[in-house]
Scaffold this active site. Structure first.
Site, mmCIF file in Angstrom:
data_model
loop_
_atom_site.group_PDB
_atom_site.id
_atom_site.type_symbol
_atom_site.label_atom_id
_atom_site.label_comp_id
_atom_site.label_asym_id
_atom_site.label_seq_id
_atom_site.Cartn_x
_atom_site.Cartn_y
_atom_site.Cartn_z
ATOM 1 N N HIS A 196 33.142 -27.689 -12.021
ATOM 2 C CA HIS A 196 33.880 -28.264 -13.153
ATOM 3 C C HIS A 196 35.337 -28.513 -12.802
ATOM 4 O O HIS A 196 35.988 -29.370 -13.383
ATOM 5 C CB HIS A 196 33.704 -27.398 -14.395
ATOM 6 N N ARG A 303 32.853 -32.505 -23.644
ATOM 7 C CA ARG A 303 32.596 -31.133 -23.201
ATOM 8 C C ARG A 303 33.440 -30.182 -24.053
ATOM 9 O O ARG A 303 34.549 -29.805 -23.677
ATOM 10 C CB ARG A 303 32.978 -30.965 -21.725
ATOM 11 N N ARG A 339 28.915 -32.540 -27.322
ATOM 12 C CA ARG A 339 27.997 -31.545 -26.770
ATOM 13 C C ARG A 339 28.415 -30.170 -27.256
ATOM 14 O O ARG A 339 29.605 -29.820 -27.240
ATOM 15 C CB ARG A 339 28.027 -31.571 -25.238
ATOM 16 N N GLU A 441 18.745 -31.141 -17.700
ATOM 17 C CA GLU A 441 19.513 -30.680 -16.543
ATOM 18 C C GLU A 441 18.871 -29.471 -15.874
ATOM 19 O O GLU A 441 19.424 -28.901 -14.949
ATOM 20 C CB GLU A 441 20.972 -30.403 -16.919
ATOM 21 N N ASN A 464 24.529 -33.065 -12.559
ATOM 22 C CA ASN A 464 25.244 -31.998 -11.835
ATOM 23 C C ASN A 464 24.407 -30.729 -11.797
ATOM 24 O O ASN A 464 24.236 -30.095 -10.763
ATOM 25 C CB ASN A 464 26.588 -31.705 -12.505
ATOM 26 N N ASP A 465 23.912 -30.364 -12.976
ATOM 27 C CA ASP A 465 23.086 -29.158 -13.019
ATOM 28 C C ASP A 465 21.660 -29.431 -12.553
ATOM 29 O O ASP A 465 21.029 -28.557 -11.973
ATOM 30 C CB ASP A 465 23.080 -28.569 -14.429
ATOM 31 N N ARG A 475 26.647 -25.124 -7.453
ATOM 32 C CA ARG A 475 27.512 -26.305 -7.339
ATOM 33 C C ARG A 475 28.969 -25.963 -7.067
ATOM 34 O O ARG A 475 29.781 -26.833 -6.783
ATOM 35 C CB ARG A 475 27.364 -27.199 -8.586
ATOM 36 N N CYS A 512 24.805 -38.546 -17.774
ATOM 37 C CA CYS A 512 26.216 -38.202 -17.994
ATOM 38 C C CYS A 512 26.751 -37.296 -16.896
ATOM 39 O O CYS A 512 27.888 -36.842 -16.962
ATOM 40 C CB CYS A 512 26.425 -37.570 -19.363
#
Ligand code: PEP
Ligand code: MG
Length: 578
Positions: A196, A303, A339, A441, A464-465, A475, A512
């Site tokens: 992040h 987020r 979210r 995800e 990403n996840d 990550r 996303c």
């Protein structure tokens, strides 16, 4: 002396400026060699810092003698003054400075370690615990020694030249604070490309390189640096020729960026007439300004966890409502996808950690993160749900749930949303219809889409996840960053299947994760059938340019072939040809 270091390029562009070293732990200090003639000055600097720290303790002692002051204060001041005056600590430091020609901060931390290790040997528990006092005294002296560096940072932050942050590691909470500062770029020794921290760097559109391994100990405050966020390089103390070359390249990049601005009003339509929606990812309400500037079709991912960071309390319902409403109003008639709290793993909020009794999860990315945390804390979750539903009255709100894997998690979440709605109705608050979506995800979600397709209104793929959990690669861990591969055939299959399954039942589906904002992957995603992308505003125009040059029908055929491949080299080769 010029030298360069390499790491992972996480946010493109070039920054040229002066180093500003930051520590998340005060005891993490720079180490550098002194010239013979500077030793005397360094010794004097150390002695002066000890005197200043002593004066601070004297001031505290007078506060401690005021009637009503806690008795422990006076006792602790005495112990600290004794440690500070003890030659074991200060003589050892002086010797190190003289013999090893090293800076005072480093010598102090080395000597502290030596003394503290001896304390570990003590049988007496009380004496053993006194080592904490030594650490506190050392921190006090370090703060004085580093005071000068902090002043430099403040001066430079307000000047025109770039300020380049150099750190061992930065948390997403640290990085989000750069939004209010004038930071030119940053480099860290740890970190992965979709941590992040890296994501926030891209949202700030500042060049950044992570996983540098040795930048923090090798660089000193105020060193001249070039950060090449495209190639993942850091050049320290460059010579004039290199500096000029980079200045030129920086100017070229700025020109390219300004040319892209011509696309702001253009329709994101492919050569064969397919319309594509390009939405923005945001972390804070103020980010809507950039989203609007580049003409985003809406907010595809807000987020919200960033509202919970860098504070000791939790934002209450009204505060959250104001933040969500600000975003909704700023975006006018465009949709805003909010979210729900995705806290946990590398995203930390002090107030929530305290609430959980500061219990550390043994494996935070697999622990009580995101929706799992919210379902375990329904009262806290209801506060957020009510705030989001209240904001829906002011525009087009979509609610997005992160980290879903189980059908019962969807059921429980929907019940809580319904409960929040009823609570608001009872309180005569106005609420509009809100679409509810789920993030895909976790591989389990992608492989068992049935409940998602039946119970929800839309899907958003969090690559990403999805990559992290499919490949079992943390990550944020630079040690395995080379294995974090968005083009792994398993990842591509999960994505393609999700997009196709959703489209078969006419359910809107977006991506996303960071893949959506990578212009090198736009054609691949279009070929998978994707028509909704959400990314940081800084990436939107480059992706739009790719869309406008693409023939989606042709890409569909080519990508179908690519998806049959299972060898990374062949996949990369086909991607080049798309
Ligand atoms: C993702 O996982 O791809 C995503 C968009 O969510 P985050 O990066 O916030 O985990
Ligand atoms: Mg995610």
């Amino acid at each position: 002396m010029t030298f360069s270091l390499h790491g992972q390029a996480v946010s493109p562009g070039i920054a040229i400026g002066r180093a500003h070293l930051v520590s998340n732990a005060i005891l993490e200090v720079a180490h550098y060699q002194l010239r013979e003639r500077d030793i005397i000055t360094e010794l004097a600097r150390f002695d002066k810092a000890v005197t200043t720290a002593g004066a601070e303790l004297d001031a505290l002692r007078s506060e401690a003698s005021v009637p009503g002051a806690p008795a422990e204060l006076s006792a602790f001041v005495d112990v600290h003054a004794m440690i500070l005056a003890d030659p074991t600590l200060s003589e050892g430091v002086r010797e190190l400075i003289r013999e090893r020609r090293c800076n005072a901060e480093w010598a102090l931390v080395q000597q502290m370690q030596l003394v503290v290790d001896q304390f570990d040997e003590f049988e007496d528990a009380y004496l053993r615990e006194r080592k904490q006092d030594i650490v506190q005294v050392v921190e006090r002296v370090l703060k004085v020694l580093q005071g000068k560096a902090r002043k430099i940072a403040r001066r430079k932050a307000s000047a025109d030249d770039d300020l380049i942050v150099v750190a061992n590691d930065l948390s997403p909470a640290d990085t989000i604070q750069f939004k209010n500062l004038k930071i030119g770029g940053f480099v860290t020794d740890l970190g992965g490309s979709t941590s992040h921290t890296a994501i926030v760097a891209r949202s700030l559109a500042i060049p950044a390189v992570v996983g540098m391994q040795h930048a923090r100990p090798l660089i000193q405050d105020d060193d001249l640096l070039i950060v090449d966020g495209t190639r993942g390089a850091l050049i320290v103390d460059p010579d004039l020729g290199v500096l000029q070359e980079y200045r030129l390249r920086k100017a070229e990049l700025e020109l390219e960026r300004s040319k892209l601005r011509r696309l702001i009003g253009a329709r994101a339509q492919s050569l064969d007439g397919e319309d594509v929606e390009l939405h923005a990812n945001i972390e804070l309400p103020q980010d809507t300004e950039r989203a609007r500037e580049v003409g985003a079709d809406g907010v595809g991912l807000f987020r919200t966890e960033f509202l919970f960071m860098n504070r000791d309390d939790l934002p209450d319902e009204d505060e959250q409502f104001e933040a969500y409403r600000a975003v909704v109003k700023a975006m006018g008639d465009k949709p805003v996808t909010i979210r729900t709290l995705d806290i946990g793993a590398d995203k930390d909020a002090r107030a929530l950690r305290k609430r959980a009794g500061n219990r550390l999860s043994p494996n935070p990315a697999l622990g009580l993160r995101a929706i799992r945390f919210c379902l375990a804390e329904p009262q806290l979750f209801l506060v957020q749900l009510r705030a989001i539903l209240r904001a829906s009255h002011y525009g087009k709100v979509r609610l997005l749930i992160p980290m879903l894997a189980h059908a019962q998690e969807i059921e429980q979440t929907l019940s809580l949303i319904e409960l929040a709605r009823l609570q608001l109705c009872d309180a005569r608050q106005k609420v509009s219809r809100v679409e509810i979506g789920g993030m895909i995800e976790i591989p389990a979600a992608a492989l068992s889409l049935g409940p998602f397709l039946r119970k929800l209104d839309f899907l958003s793929i969090g690559t990403n996840d999805l990559i992290q959990y499919t490949l079992a690669i943390d990550r944020t861990d630079d040690a395995v960053a080379h294995l974090y591969d968005p083009l792994h055939p398993a990842v591509l299959k999960l994505m393609a299947q999700t997009i196709q399954s959703a489209q078969r039942v006419l359910m809107p589906v977006a991506v996303c994760g960071e893949m959506a904002g990578d212009p090198r992957l736009t054609r691949l995603l279009l070929g998978m059938g994707l028509r909704q992308f959400s990314m940081h505003p800084a990436q939107l125009l480059e992706v739009k340019q790719q869309v406008m040059m693409a023939d989606t029908a042709q890409l569909g055929l080519r990508v179908a072939k690519l998806l049959k491949l299972d060898e990374p080299d062949k996949i990369a080769e086909q991607l080049e040809k798309l």
